[in-house]
Design a protein around this motif. Structure first.
Motif, PDB file in Angstrom:
ATOM      1  N   UNK A 183       0.828  -1.203   0.000  1.00 42.64           N
ATOM      2  CA  UNK A 183       0.000   0.000   0.000  1.00 42.64           C
ATOM      3  C   UNK A 183       0.866   1.258   0.000  1.00 42.64           C
ATOM      4  N   UNK A 184       1.932   1.258   0.790  1.00 44.47           N
ATOM      5  CA  UNK A 184       2.829   2.424   0.833  1.00 44.47           C
ATOM      6  C   UNK A 184       3.518   2.644  -0.515  1.00 44.47           C
ATOM      7  N   UNK A 185       3.940   1.537  -1.151  1.00 44.20           N
ATOM      8  CA  UNK A 185       4.614   1.649  -2.443  1.00 44.20           C
ATOM      9  C   UNK A 185       3.653   2.181  -3.507  1.00 44.20           C
ATOM     10  N   UNK A 186       2.424   1.703  -3.498  1.00 46.69           N
ATOM     11  CA  UNK A 186       1.443   2.183  -4.473  1.00 46.69           C
ATOM     12  C   UNK A 186       1.122   3.657  -4.249  1.00 46.69           C
ATOM     13  N   UNK A 187       1.099   4.069  -3.006  1.00 48.43           N
ATOM     14  CA  UNK A 187       0.849   5.477  -2.701  1.00 48.43           C
ATOM     15  C   UNK A 187       2.004   6.344  -3.209  1.00 48.43           C
ATOM     16  N   UNK A 188       3.229   5.841  -3.107  1.00 51.15           N
ATOM     17  CA  UNK A 188       4.389   6.580  -3.598  1.00 51.15           C
ATOM     18  C   UNK A 188       4.367   6.692  -5.123  1.00 51.15           C
ATOM     19  N   UNK A 189       3.943   5.616  -5.789  1.00 44.88           N
ATOM     20  CA  UNK A 189       3.818   5.668  -7.249  1.00 44.88           C
ATOM     21  C   UNK A 189       2.762   6.691  -7.646  1.00 44.88           C
ATOM     22  N   UNK A 190       1.662   6.723  -6.915  1.00 38.08           N
ATOM     23  CA  UNK A 190       0.614   7.713  -7.181  1.00 38.08           C
ATOM     24  C   UNK A 190       1.150   9.130  -6.989  1.00 38.08           C
ATOM     25  N   UNK A 191       1.925   9.330  -5.930  1.00 36.98           N
ATOM     26  CA  UNK A 191       2.475  10.650  -5.638  1.00 36.98           C
ATOM     27  C   UNK A 191       3.437  11.123  -6.737  1.00 36.98           C
ATOM     28  N   UNK A 192       4.176  10.176  -7.311  1.00 35.03           N
ATOM     29  CA  UNK A 192       5.200  10.525  -8.313  1.00 35.03           C
ATOM     30  C   UNK A 192       4.697  10.438  -9.753  1.00 35.03           C
ATOM     31  N   UNK A 193       3.404  10.129  -9.933  1.00 33.49           N
ATOM     32  CA  UNK A 193       2.835  10.064 -11.276  1.00 33.49           C
ATOM     33  C   UNK A 193       2.884  11.448 -11.923  1.00 33.49           C
ATOM     34  N   UNK A 194       3.367  11.476 -13.165  1.00 34.23           N
ATOM     35  CA  UNK A 194       3.517  12.740 -13.870  1.00 34.23           C
ATOM     36  C   UNK A 194       4.871  13.373 -13.654  1.00 34.23           C
ATOM     37  N   UNK A 195       5.613  12.908 -12.664  1.00 30.62           N
ATOM     38  CA  UNK A 195       6.972  13.387 -12.400  1.00 30.62           C
ATOM     39  C   UNK A 195       7.966  12.297 -12.801  1.00 30.62           C
ATOM     40  N   UNK A 196       8.099  11.293 -11.942  1.00 31.50           N
ATOM     41  CA  UNK A 196       8.990  10.183 -12.279  1.00 31.50           C
ATOM     42  C   UNK A 196       8.326   9.199 -13.238  1.00 31.50           C
ATOM     43  N   UNK A 197       7.012   9.008 -13.053  1.00 31.68           N
ATOM     44  CA  UNK A 197       6.316   7.949 -13.773  1.00 31.68           C
ATOM     45  C   UNK A 197       5.253   8.487 -14.726  1.00 31.68           C
ATOM     46  N   UNK A 198       5.012   7.719 -15.785  1.00 38.05           N
ATOM     47  CA  UNK A 198       3.908   8.003 -16.709  1.00 38.05           C
ATOM     48  C   UNK A 198       2.601   7.965 -15.916  1.00 38.05           C
ATOM     49  N   UNK A 199       1.813   9.047 -15.934  1.00 43.21           N
ATOM     50  CA  UNK A 199       0.608   9.089 -15.090  1.00 43.21           C
ATOM     51  C   UNK A 199      -0.445   8.058 -15.468  1.00 43.21           C
ATOM     52  N   UNK A 200      -0.615   7.790 -16.748  1.00 46.56           N
ATOM     53  CA  UNK A 200      -1.646   6.837 -17.170  1.00 46.56           C
ATOM     54  C   UNK A 200      -1.229   5.410 -16.810  1.00 46.56           C
ATOM     55  N   UNK A 201       0.022   5.056 -17.100  1.00 53.53           N
ATOM     56  CA  UNK A 201       0.498   3.715 -16.758  1.00 53.53           C
ATOM     57  C   UNK A 201       0.520   3.541 -15.242  1.00 53.53           C
ATOM     58  N   UNK A 202       0.855   4.592 -14.505  1.00 57.54           N
ATOM     59  CA  UNK A 202       0.849   4.531 -13.041  1.00 57.54           C
ATOM     60  C   UNK A 202      -0.536   4.162 -12.531  1.00 57.54           C
ATOM     61  N   UNK A 203      -1.536   4.824 -13.052  1.00 57.61           N
ATOM     62  CA  UNK A 203      -2.914   4.546 -12.632  1.00 57.61           C
ATOM     63  C   UNK A 203      -3.295   3.104 -12.946  1.00 57.61           C
ATOM     64  N   UNK A 204      -2.911   2.629 -14.133  1.00 57.43           N
ATOM     65  CA  UNK A 204      -3.220   1.251 -14.519  1.00 57.43           C
ATOM     66  C   UNK A 204      -2.475   0.248 -13.628  1.00 57.43           C
ATOM     67  N   UNK A 205      -1.228   0.534 -13.309  1.00 50.93           N
ATOM     68  CA  UNK A 205      -0.445  -0.354 -12.447  1.00 50.93           C
ATOM     69  C   UNK A 205      -1.072  -0.448 -11.055  1.00 50.93           C
TER      70      UNK A 205
END
Length: 325
Positions: A292-314
């Motif tokens: 849960x913590x890792x997924x929250x971090x991916x959500x926080x970094x979507x659009x910065x470190x990570x592709x926002x659309x792929x982040x949401x799908x992941x």
């Protein structure tokens, strides 16, 4: 199980949240099973702990009729040899399910050097077996040899690559990518860190923050990896995926500072899977994030470190997986 024993085990195996692990004592009795292991067998820890693995899985036998050990943990306890990257097919007594896993074993010894516990890690590879049957023109032996070579120098990287490949396949299938793209996703996950074979061991195993010079050396591994796999027949299609898996969506990554959709699609996937497994893995210098913590971090970094659309799908893919388990 005592917390100091669990800490010793975690420091040795550095296992991520997608990898099941089982701990047995020298009498073959199960003393611990993590959540991922129980999910793998659709069972509960209380149904496993305290039982003997010989009775759980092997009808009380250590070897088959030809004298071969029936499981890697049995062999490790009997012989005192640790095992790396063994493909095993295990049948559960709970639901008669046959599951192909990639297994590694580790030993913990007491102060007098006697075997105290053996640890087995299990990554389900049924999907990998299906994919490998499609790889007619690729020399898998070479790929696996590279993975083992890295594992000899850095146990974390070896397990990390296996787990990232697993996540890449899960995400690729969730996104309904073609079989060819799923295959590329699997291969990219397996070999994405092969460039670390050129990084000094003192840097790979450093238990703390890297210096600027050390980080500069680490940053060379995507390019080195892409150069290595470019020399292997059949892997040309994934060289750019490996080369760019540390690019950031905002353009602040490396090696070329690509941004947005200029980064290959599978590299953007790999960036997320790579980060998720790194966050959820035990390291000698920090505790792992929960899923849960890792997924929250991916959500926080979507659009910065990570592709926002792929982040949401992941995130959706992983949450659905947790619900199934």
């Amino acid at each position: 199980m005592e917390q100091n024993i669990l800490a010793r085990i975690a420091a040795v195996i550095q296992s991520s949240s997608v990898q099941g692990w089982l701990v047995v004592d020298r009498d073959f009795k199960v003393v611990h099973a993590n959540e991922a292991y129980c999910q793998l067998w659709k069972t509960k820890s209380e149904e496993v702990i305290g039982k003997h693995i010989l009775k759980l899985f092997f009808k009380g036998q250590k070897k088959d009729n030809r004298g071969n050990y029936l499981g890697p943990l049995i062999e490790t306890i009997d012989t005192g040899r640790e095992i790396a990257l063994m493909e095993v097919c295990v049948t559960s007594q709970y639901n008669d399910a046959n599951i192909w896993c990639l297994a590694n074993t580790y030993l913990l010894r007491d102060s007098e050097g006697r075997i105290e516990y053996a640890v087995g890690t299990y990554l389900p590879i049924d999907k990998f077996k299906v994919i490998e049957r499609r790889l007619d023109n690729i020399n898998l032996d070479i790929i696996k040899a590279f993975c083992k070579a890295i594992g000899v120098r850095d146990a974390y990287t070896k397990q990390h690559s296996e787990c990232v490949a697993y996540l890449m396949v899960e995400l690729a299938e969730y996104l309904n990518l073609s079989p060819d793209e799923v295959t590329k996703a699997y291969l990219a996950g397996i070999v994405h860190d092969v460039g670390k074979i050129g990084v000094p061991e003192r840097i790979l195993g450093k238990p703390g923050r890297l210096s600027d010079e050390e980080f500069k050396i680490i940053k060379c591994h995507p390019v080195k990896g892409s150069e290595i796999i470019a020399e292997i027949d059949g892997l040309g299609a994934i060289t750019s995926i490996v080369r760019h898996h540390h690019e950031r969506y905002d353009g602040r990554g490396y090696p070329e500072g690509l941004a947005g959709e200029n980064i290959p699609f599978l590299s953007r996937m790999l960036c997320i899977c790579d980060a998720f497994d790194a966050m959820t893995s035990q390291r000698c210098y920090r505790d792992p994030y929960t899923t849960e913590q890792a997924l929250e971090e991916i959500k926080r970094c979507a659009g910065l470190q990570f592709d926002p659309i792929i982040s949401e799908q992941f995130i959706t893919c992983m949450k659905k997986q947790l619900q199934r388990n």
